[in-house]
Design an enzyme around this catalytic site. Structure first.
Site, PDB file in Angstrom:
ATOM      1  CE  LYS A 192      -1.911   2.803   2.746  1.00  0.00           C
ATOM      2  NZ  LYS A 192      -1.729   4.006   1.917  1.00  0.00           N
ATOM      3  CB  SER A 246       3.961   8.947  11.709  1.00  0.00           C
ATOM      4  OG  SER A 246       2.753   8.236  11.674  1.00  0.00           O
ATOM      5  CB  THR A 247       6.459   7.406  16.220  1.00  0.00           C
ATOM      6  OG1 THR A 247       7.807   7.500  15.736  1.00  0.00           O
ATOM      7  CG2 THR A 247       6.472   6.662  17.535  1.00  0.00           C
ATOM      8  CB  VAL A 249       0.722   5.376  11.519  1.00  0.00           C
ATOM      9  CG1 VAL A 249       0.201   4.218  10.681  1.00  0.00           C
ATOM     10  CG2 VAL A 249      -0.192   6.580  11.339  1.00  0.00           C
ATOM     11  N   GLY A 250       2.830   3.698  13.446  1.00  0.00           N
ATOM     12  CA  GLY A 250       3.567   2.466  13.753  1.00  0.00           C
ATOM     13  C   GLY A 250       2.965   1.772  14.967  1.00  0.00           C
ATOM     14  CD  GLU A 268      12.816   3.979   8.622  1.00  0.00           C
ATOM     15  OE1 GLU A 268      12.750   4.892   9.496  1.00  0.00           O
ATOM     16  OE2 GLU A 268      12.829   4.198   7.404  1.00  0.00           O
ATOM     17  CB  CYS A 302      12.756   9.033   8.822  1.00  0.00           C
ATOM     18  SG  CYS A 302      13.446   7.887   7.642  1.00  0.00           S
ATOM     19  CD  GLU A 399      10.077  12.451  11.894  1.00  0.00           C
ATOM     20  OE1 GLU A 399       9.015  11.849  12.104  1.00  0.00           O
ATOM     21  OE2 GLU A 399      11.050  11.935  11.321  1.00  0.00           O
TER      22      GLU A 399
HETATM   23  P1  NAI Z   1       1.738   8.136   8.163  1.00  0.00           P
HETATM   24  O1  NAI Z   1       2.472   7.335   9.166  1.00  0.00           O
HETATM   25  O2  NAI Z   1       0.304   8.447   8.384  1.00  0.00           O
HETATM   26  O3  NAI Z   1       1.809   7.414   6.718  1.00  0.00           O
HETATM   27  C1  NAI Z   1       2.669   6.361   6.358  1.00  0.00           C
HETATM   28  C2  NAI Z   1       1.863   5.238   5.708  1.00  0.00           C
HETATM   29  O4  NAI Z   1       0.987   4.660   6.680  1.00  0.00           O
HETATM   30  C3  NAI Z   1       0.954   5.697   4.554  1.00  0.00           C
HETATM   31  O5  NAI Z   1       0.930   4.709   3.549  1.00  0.00           O
HETATM   32  C4  NAI Z   1      -0.403   5.796   5.233  1.00  0.00           C
HETATM   33  O6  NAI Z   1      -1.480   5.663   4.335  1.00  0.00           O
HETATM   34  C5  NAI Z   1      -0.350   4.618   6.188  1.00  0.00           C
HETATM   35  N1  NAI Z   1      -1.276   4.684   7.313  1.00  0.00           N
HETATM   36  C6  NAI Z   1      -1.820   5.795   7.900  1.00  0.00           C
HETATM   37  N2  NAI Z   1      -2.669   5.443   8.892  1.00  0.00           N
HETATM   38  C7  NAI Z   1      -2.653   4.092   8.960  1.00  0.00           C
HETATM   39  C8  NAI Z   1      -3.297   3.133   9.795  1.00  0.00           C
HETATM   40  N3  NAI Z   1      -4.135   3.497  10.747  1.00  0.00           N
HETATM   41  N4  NAI Z   1      -3.024   1.821   9.589  1.00  0.00           N
HETATM   42  C9  NAI Z   1      -2.164   1.420   8.639  1.00  0.00           C
HETATM   43  N5  NAI Z   1      -1.544   2.284   7.809  1.00  0.00           N
HETATM   44  C10 NAI Z   1      -1.765   3.595   7.963  1.00  0.00           C
HETATM   45  O7  NAI Z   1       2.541   9.457   7.933  1.00  0.00           O
HETATM   46  P2  NAI Z   1       1.950  10.879   7.422  1.00  0.00           P
HETATM   47  O8  NAI Z   1       0.676  11.203   8.104  1.00  0.00           O
HETATM   48  O9  NAI Z   1       1.936  10.849   5.955  1.00  0.00           O
HETATM   49  O10 NAI Z   1       3.082  11.863   7.954  1.00  0.00           O
HETATM   50  C11 NAI Z   1       3.028  12.328   9.279  1.00  0.00           C
HETATM   51  C12 NAI Z   1       4.404  12.407   9.876  1.00  0.00           C
HETATM   52  O11 NAI Z   1       4.981  11.117   9.946  1.00  0.00           O
HETATM   53  C13 NAI Z   1       5.398  13.217   9.099  1.00  0.00           C
HETATM   54  O12 NAI Z   1       5.262  14.572   9.351  1.00  0.00           O
HETATM   55  C14 NAI Z   1       6.681  12.635   9.608  1.00  0.00           C
HETATM   56  O13 NAI Z   1       7.009  13.242  10.836  1.00  0.00           O
HETATM   57  C15 NAI Z   1       6.373  11.181   9.825  1.00  0.00           C
HETATM   58  N6  NAI Z   1       6.787  10.330   8.683  1.00  0.00           N
HETATM   59  C16 NAI Z   1       7.903   9.560   8.800  1.00  0.00           C
HETATM   60  C17 NAI Z   1       8.335   8.824   7.719  1.00  0.00           C
HETATM   61  C18 NAI Z   1       9.557   7.993   7.773  1.00  0.00           C
HETATM   62  O14 NAI Z   1      10.206   7.802   6.752  1.00  0.00           O
HETATM   63  N7  NAI Z   1       9.905   7.411   8.909  1.00  0.00           N
HETATM   64  C19 NAI Z   1       7.655   8.854   6.428  1.00  0.00           C
HETATM   65  C20 NAI Z   1       6.444   9.639   6.425  1.00  0.00           C
HETATM   66  C21 NAI Z   1       6.064  10.353   7.517  1.00  0.00           C
END
Ligand code: NAI
Ligand code: MG
Length: 501
Positions: A192, A246-247, A249-250, A268, A302, A399
């Site tokens: 996804k 994000s942490t 959602v992780g 990650e 990140c 972050e």
């Molecule tokens: P996010 O963690 O929401 O999105 C990452 C992935 O998780 C996307 O594919 C999203 O659709 C999916 N996702 C969202 N909610 C979910 C759920 N409940 N269950 C399963 N999958 C889900 O990150 P977002 O909102 O795009 O960015 C927010 C913050 O997260 C950023 O400002 C940044 O601080 C951090 N981030 C860190 C990343 C990294 O590389 N470690 C990458 C993207 C964001």
């Protein structure tokens, strides 16, 4: 900094037509069960690029069914590793043949620099697939020397159906970093991509099919996190989830895995990495590296080295250099080869970063450069440097995931180790010094998964990558990543054909 506006990207590149907008299930592009679609937006213009099929739980179910069939009955996990290698190498070649189109997709979808996409992101994506292709026929267990009258060995078997949930900041590299080792291991999968950047993932699915990767092995479901993403983490028939994001959602992913079939997860997550500069460095060179550390990929990375600790002896000199150098940092259309920094990925991220900048201003930090949106249209933000930052300020703790650097002063090695570690995150750290003892001491004392000494963002497909603490666990890249997608089976038998209990 220079902000270029009213740029005409067509002067640099022909922006490709969008070819793939549907879900990819069992080797076919299909509409979502609900028939719903969502918009993906060009962050340069704030305009809609395309409408993409919006996958939800029912679509994830279909994709998992295809992946399950392909795993339980299909050729992929059963074929010799060298045959998987051959197909993966073909896949990599096709990526190379389509570098410009793939780079352009990530630029219109995510605001990433086209010039770098062409020479770095996309070619390295092909190389990542090749790296794991080379591992596909070298997956071995061990022959064990048992303590009793037995012989035994271990088999490393594919873990099964994998769910990959990936973010938007490196749409191509994230895709192959997850898919490459899982394919090599013999797994089947559902990916996804992030809702902000679905375009290149669908293109990769098309190329995988062209390469001959069997139907059902690699499925791509575009859609939102709380629907399609959540359906992956809670699915009873997915054997492993690999997540980057994000942490917050992780944590949800891990909870959903625990509440369903106890599938293992790898995470990650975020970071707030220290970039530590000691008195003995070449200030000019390190100032360049520090700018890259905070502003590369518009700070949407990140491992951004956004907490810059500078030893007191060079602090003033370093700030003068930084102020001078940031003037030649160009913000503008990411198709323009002169540009260093394109727009942030979307409105939400743009607003979030600007609100952190306001926190910095109100919290008492000093603005050395930037601090404002860059231009009238598009999600551009000036590269922003705060000095006089203290460890308790929000901008030093959270972050930001945008082009915002916090500069702090320190005196001693012991002090900087303590302050660098005073964070819930532990993803990366940069250590700039010519003193071997200092480099050794600090690198062993920082609780983070990746340490870069006198360099930053020294990524390599052979270098395991991942976090300590709340930055997550397990590793992408390197042969370590293969282990995420393998499980160990132990087989024992008596040596002398004697009954043995
Ligand atoms: P996010 O963690 O929401 O999105 C990452 C992935 O998780 C996307 O594919 C999203 O659709 C999916 N996702 C969202 N909610 C979910 C759920 N409940 N269950 C399963 N999958 C889900 O990150 P977002 O909102 O795009 O960015 C927010 C913050 O997260 C950023 O400002 C940044 O601080 C951090 N981030 C860190 C990343 C990294 O590389 N470690 C990458 C993207 C964001
Ligand atoms: Mg987009």
């Amino acid at each position: 900094m220079t902000v270029l506006s009213n740029d005409n990207p067509e002067a640099y590149v022909k922006i490709p037509k969008i070819k793939f907008t549907k879900l990819f299930i069992n080797g076919e592009f299909v509409d979502s069960v609900s028939g719903k679609t969502f918009e993906t937006v060009d962050p340069r213009t704030e305009e809609v690029i395309a409408r993409i099929a919006e996958g939800d739980k029912e679509d994830i179910d279909l994709a998992v069914k295809a992946a399950r069939d392909a795993f339980d009955h299909g050729p992929w996990p059963r074929m010799p590793g060298c045959e998987r290698r051959r197909l993966m190498l073909k896949f990599a070649d096709l990526i190379n043949e389509n570098v410009e189109e793939l780079a352009a997709l990530d630029t219109v979808d995510g605001g990433k620099l086209y010039s770098l996409g062409k020479i770095r992101d996309i070619p390295s994506s092909a190389e990542i697939i090749r790296y794991y292709a080379g591992a596909a026929d070298k997956i071995h267990g061990a022959t064990l020397k048992m303590s009793r009258d037995l012989q035994a060995y271990t088999l490393h078997e594919p873990v099964g159906v994998v769910g990959h949930i990936i973010p938007w900041n490196f749409p191509s590299q994230m895709f192959v970093m997850k898919v490459g080792p899982a394919l090599a291991a013999g797994c089947t999968m559902v990916v996804k991509p992030a809702e902000q950047t679905p375009l290149s993932a669908l293109y990769y699915a098309h190329l995988a099919k062209l390469a001959g990767i069997p139907d059902g092995v690699l499925n791509v479901i575009t859609g939102y996190g709380s629907t399609a993403g959540a359906a992956i983490s809670s699915h009873m028939d997915i054997d492993k989830v690999s997540f980057t994001g994000s942490t917050e959602v992780g944590r949800l992913v891990m909870q959903a895995a625990a509440a369903s079939n106890l599938k293992p997860v790898s995470l990650e997550l975020g970071g707030k990495s220290p970039f530590i500069i000691f008195d003995d460095v070449d200030v000019d060179k390190v100032a360049d590296l520090a700018l890259q550390g905070s502003f590369y990929n518009k700070g949407e990375i990140c491992v951004a080295g956004s907490r810059v600790f500078v030893q007191e002896g060079i602090y003033d000199k370093f700030l003068i250099k930084l102020a001078e150098k940031v003037k030649s940092w160009v913000v503008g259309d990411p198709f323009n080869p002169e540009v260093h920094q394109g727009p942030q990925v979307d409105k939400q991220q743009y607003d979030k970063i600007l609100s952190y900048i306001e926190h910095g201003k109100k919290g008492g930090a000093t603005l050395l450069s930037g601090g404002k949106p860059g231009g009238e249209k598009g999600y551009y933000i000036e590269p922003t440097i705060f000095t006089d930052v203290t460890d308790d300020m929000i901008i030093a703790k959270e972050e930001i995931f945008g082009p915002v650097m916090s500069v702090m002063k320190f005196k001693t090695v012991e002090e900087v180790i303590k302050r660098a570690n005073a964070t819930k995150y532990g993803l990366a750290a940069g250590i700039m010094t010519n003193d071997l003892n200092t480099a050794n001491t600090v690198s062993r004392s920082i609780r983070a998964g990746v340490i870069w000494i006198n360099c930053y963002f020294a990524f390599d497909r052979d270098l395991p990558y991942g976090g300590y603490k709340m930055s997550g666990f397990e590793r992408d890249f390197g042969l370590e990543a293969l282990n995420k997608y393998l499980q160990v089976k132990s087989v024992a038998t008596p040596i002398h054909n004697s009954p043995w209990l």
